[in-house]
Scaffold this active site. Sequence first.
Site, short mmCIF file in Angstrom:
data_model
loop_
_atom_site.label_atom_id
_atom_site.label_comp_id
_atom_site.label_asym_id
_atom_site.label_seq_id
_atom_site.Cartn_x
_atom_site.Cartn_y
_atom_site.Cartn_z
N THR A 199 14.76 -24.20 3.93
CA THR A 199 13.34 -24.53 4.04
C THR A 199 13.03 -24.56 5.54
O THR A 199 13.86 -25.01 6.33
CB THR A 199 12.98 -25.89 3.42
OG1 THR A 199 13.71 -26.92 4.07
CG2 THR A 199 13.32 -25.90 1.93
N HIS A 200 11.87 -24.06 5.91
CA HIS A 200 11.49 -23.95 7.32
C HIS A 200 12.51 -23.11 8.11
O HIS A 200 12.64 -23.28 9.32
CB HIS A 200 11.36 -25.34 7.98
CG HIS A 200 10.48 -26.28 7.21
ND1 HIS A 200 9.11 -26.23 7.28
CD2 HIS A 200 10.79 -27.28 6.34
CE1 HIS A 200 8.60 -27.17 6.51
NE2 HIS A 200 9.59 -27.82 5.91
N TYR A 217 -25.02 1.46 -11.23
CA TYR A 217 -24.13 2.29 -10.43
C TYR A 217 -24.71 2.51 -9.03
O TYR A 217 -25.92 2.66 -8.85
CB TYR A 217 -23.90 3.66 -11.09
CG TYR A 217 -22.97 4.54 -10.29
CD1 TYR A 217 -21.60 4.41 -10.41
CD2 TYR A 217 -23.47 5.47 -9.37
CE1 TYR A 217 -20.73 5.19 -9.64
CE2 TYR A 217 -22.63 6.25 -8.60
CZ TYR A 217 -21.25 6.11 -8.74
OH TYR A 217 -20.41 6.86 -7.98
N ASN A 252 20.14 0.42 11.47
CA ASN A 252 18.89 -0.32 11.35
C ASN A 252 18.37 -0.39 9.91
O ASN A 252 18.38 0.62 9.20
CB ASN A 252 17.82 0.32 12.23
CG ASN A 252 18.15 0.26 13.70
OD1 ASN A 252 18.73 -0.71 14.17
ND2 ASN A 252 17.81 1.31 14.44
N SER A 265 -15.57 14.18 -3.06
CA SER A 265 -14.45 13.29 -3.38
C SER A 265 -13.31 14.04 -4.04
O SER A 265 -12.28 13.45 -4.35
CB SER A 265 -14.92 12.16 -4.31
OG SER A 265 -15.42 12.69 -5.53
N LYS A 295 -11.59 4.84 -4.89
CA LYS A 295 -10.42 5.62 -5.32
C LYS A 295 -9.30 5.63 -4.28
O LYS A 295 -8.13 5.43 -4.62
CB LYS A 295 -10.81 7.07 -5.62
CG LYS A 295 -12.00 7.24 -6.54
CD LYS A 295 -11.78 6.60 -7.90
CE LYS A 295 -13.04 6.71 -8.73
NZ LYS A 295 -14.23 6.07 -8.11
N ASN A 349 -21.40 8.23 -14.77
CA ASN A 349 -21.10 6.82 -14.59
C ASN A 349 -20.07 6.31 -15.59
O ASN A 349 -19.07 5.68 -15.22
CB ASN A 349 -22.38 5.98 -14.70
CG ASN A 349 -23.37 6.31 -13.60
OD1 ASN A 349 -23.05 7.00 -12.65
ND2 ASN A 349 -24.60 5.81 -13.74
N GLN A 370 -17.74 5.35 -5.15
CA GLN A 370 -16.86 6.50 -4.93
C GLN A 370 -15.71 6.11 -4.00
O GLN A 370 -14.62 6.67 -4.07
CB GLN A 370 -17.65 7.66 -4.32
CG GLN A 370 -16.80 8.88 -3.97
CD GLN A 370 -17.66 10.03 -3.48
OE1 GLN A 370 -18.52 10.52 -4.20
NE2 GLN A 370 -17.43 10.45 -2.24
N LYS A 392 23.88 1.42 16.40
CA LYS A 392 22.86 0.79 15.56
C LYS A 392 22.87 1.30 14.13
O LYS A 392 22.97 2.50 13.87
CB LYS A 392 21.46 1.02 16.15
CG LYS A 392 21.22 0.40 17.50
CD LYS A 392 21.34 -1.12 17.45
CE LYS A 392 20.24 -1.77 16.65
NZ LYS A 392 18.90 -1.54 17.25
#
Length: 462
Positions: A158-159, A320, A288, A26, A328, A113, A325, A286
Amino acid sequence: MARVSPSQSGVFQTESDQRVERFTESVSFDRRLYAVDISGSIAHAQMLADVGVLTPDEASQIETTLLAIKAEIDAGEFEFQQALEDVHMNIEKQLVDRLGDVGRKLHTGRSRNDQIATDTRLWVREAIDAIDARLKNLQVAFVGRCDADAETVLPAYTHLQRAQPVLAPHYWLAYVEKLARDRARLADCRRRVNICSLGTAALAGTTLPIDRHNVALKLGFTDVARNSLDVSSDRDYLLEFAFCLTLIAEHLSTWADEWVLWSTVEFNFIKLPQQFCTGSSIMPQKINPDVCELVRGKTARVIGNLQSLLVLVKGLPLAYNRDLQEDKEPLFDSFDTVSACLELAAPIVAGAELKVDSIRSRLDRGFLDATTLMEHLIKLGTPQRTAHHQIGALVKQAMEQNCRLADLPLETYQALNSSLDESVYEVLGVDKAVAAFQSYGSTAPSEVKKQVSYWKEQLNLD
């Protein structure tokens, strides 16, 4: 996290298969924990000296050497080894190589741990503070627009259909409120993160006379975890932070999606800062809104990371398990992604320009004043449902005549409701409709001014 290799443990008779080393390592991603790992180890060594397990000189040697290792890592001069599996063993191996038996004493009274639980709590605590600072910067960017946009009226939807008119600052402060809730959630999460895990060892505690409260004080924790068995398996704080990041990403995605729409020719509401846009490889005209699109798109990976973490811890038996692991990478990715989105969102918000003339030229479309007119009838004594139906009928007539409500003659209004007189025109049109609002927290000019002042004070902008 890593366990000792067969060569370090007397119970094994053979070395690990090299494929196992590659599969279980790791250090390729948990090396970013090195600073908090070293901070936790220094506090642990100091505590061991305070209770007499280490001598003051031994603790001093350990601290000095760990700080030297940290300086090497900071400078990019430290070589992490995959064979040592994780950041903890890489650092400890260097400590032992330099100090011998003194270095071997550091791990007294702790386990991988509780060490990794402490490291991730320290890291998440710092990450929360970093995200909070960027959320505040984005709030400042929105509030910073309010004075310049104070007179601009926007259609609210709305909508995705035009609904009612609102002042632009009212719109900006809606996002400030969302970000405030994000910050409040982070602050609440931080309380549960800021609990010291170190010293609970593998799962049952230790027979050595350690002082866990001593370590907690040294590391700035506000409390100490009470149950050693729980500590080894607990990742609630990590999942909670991942959820907070996900909701932040959702809010950013809503804003980004809206501004992508607003920047189109069809809406033509806003001009995005060109330094945050890109061009086309084939179409020369363009401009964008790629950054906003990616903010919207990257929300998907943050949501996916949260789901991965939730599934990861589902059904794990106490205490544990090596599965943990895998927490992360999604954690780090969510933090990095949301942090980057926030970093770009603030200057985009600050640098965008409302196309006031374009917005104004079409404000009379969509009957944004219809609800205000209905409430005018209610004030005259008409029941709400009746008023709703009557104004709907007026809108139908205006649509058929291709005109605004304000263009209908008084006779039309009186034919529908005899209580109406010339005062009806005092609430028609978007400006008059906005001025008619009066409830707390509404888009009434006086209320918006109070809201802006409030947020300036909260963000120390006065």
